[in-house]
Design a protein around this motif. Structure first.
Motif, mmCIF file in Angstrom:
data_model
loop_
_atom_site.group_PDB
_atom_site.id
_atom_site.type_symbol
_atom_site.label_atom_id
_atom_site.label_comp_id
_atom_site.label_asym_id
_atom_site.label_seq_id
_atom_site.Cartn_x
_atom_site.Cartn_y
_atom_site.Cartn_z
ATOM 1 N N ILE A 24 0.840 -1.204 0.000
ATOM 2 C CA ILE A 24 0.000 0.000 0.000
ATOM 3 C C ILE A 24 0.872 1.250 0.000
ATOM 4 O O ILE A 24 0.584 2.221 -0.710
ATOM 5 N N SER A 25 1.957 1.224 0.766
ATOM 6 C CA SER A 25 2.867 2.370 0.797
ATOM 7 C C SER A 25 3.493 2.608 -0.563
ATOM 8 O O SER A 25 3.653 3.760 -0.987
ATOM 9 N N TYR A 26 3.848 1.538 -1.265
ATOM 10 C CA TYR A 26 4.398 1.686 -2.619
ATOM 11 C C TYR A 26 3.387 2.319 -3.569
ATOM 12 O O TYR A 26 3.739 3.175 -4.387
ATOM 13 N N VAL A 27 2.129 1.912 -3.472
ATOM 14 C CA VAL A 27 1.090 2.479 -4.344
ATOM 15 C C VAL A 27 0.931 3.974 -4.068
ATOM 16 O O VAL A 27 0.886 4.792 -4.995
ATOM 17 N N VAL A 28 0.871 4.357 -2.798
ATOM 18 C CA VAL A 28 0.740 5.776 -2.443
ATOM 19 C C VAL A 28 1.988 6.544 -2.871
ATOM 20 O O VAL A 28 1.897 7.663 -3.390
#
Length: 177
Positions: A24-28
């Protein structure tokens, strides 16, 4: 069902939670980087007074409007002059401020991703160490069983604890005179 690779349980709940959080952090983080590119593109187009009737510039300005929504009206733009198309060239200070804020958010996300990656590696190392300890204990137990079956003494007999006499309690303090 577990997938073990070199003693690492890929479906360990702790590892799975950290992995999903990192995803999720990578997507954001990717979204923030796209926002930074749009802000830079919009800033350059505004600075050079690009013709908004052009399809690409219109697309860039629409996207710039979306990402600038939280920062709209913070600073007044500074008009530099007119371009050949009678379009004003603008030094958009709000766009620069938005770039700084989104950049700080990107740096924080980068640090979070690095920490999560380190955490996953730590969980994997712990699992590998536990698997190695289990393998060692199993091999040791198997060796001891073979030695016992052959009538040999154990390789690591339990140490005999020395008997230490108990220490008597200290005498009570003398009454004051």
């Amino acid at each position: 069902m577990t997938n073990t690779d070199e003693g690492v349980d890929k479906y360990d709940p702790r590892r799975l939670v950290v992995w999903v959080t990192r995803l999720i952090s990578y997507v954001v983080y990717f979204y923030i980087l796209l926002v930074e590119i749009i802000l830079l593109l919009g800033f350059i187009l505004l600075l050079f007074g690009a013709n908004p009737e052009s399809g690409f510039v219109d697309w860039a300005y629409r996207n710039l409007d979306r990402v600038m929504e939280p920062f709209r009206g913070i600073f007044s733009p500074i008009e530099i002059g007119q371009t050949g198309n009678d379009v004003p060239a603008v030094f958009a200070t709000s766009v620069l401020f938005a770039m700084v804020i989104y950049g700080i958010i990107a740096l924080v996300l980068h640090a979070v991703i690095q920490w999560l990656t380190h955490r996953i590696d730590q969980i994997d190392r712990d699992q590998r160490a536990a698997a190695q300890r289990d393998e060692y204990d199993r091999a040791t137990a198997e060796l001891e069983a073979r030695r016992a079956a052959a009538g040999l003494p154990p390789t690591n007999p339990a140490p005999i604890a020395p008997t230490i006499p108990p220490v008597p309690p200290p005498p009570p303090p003398a009454p004051p005179t």
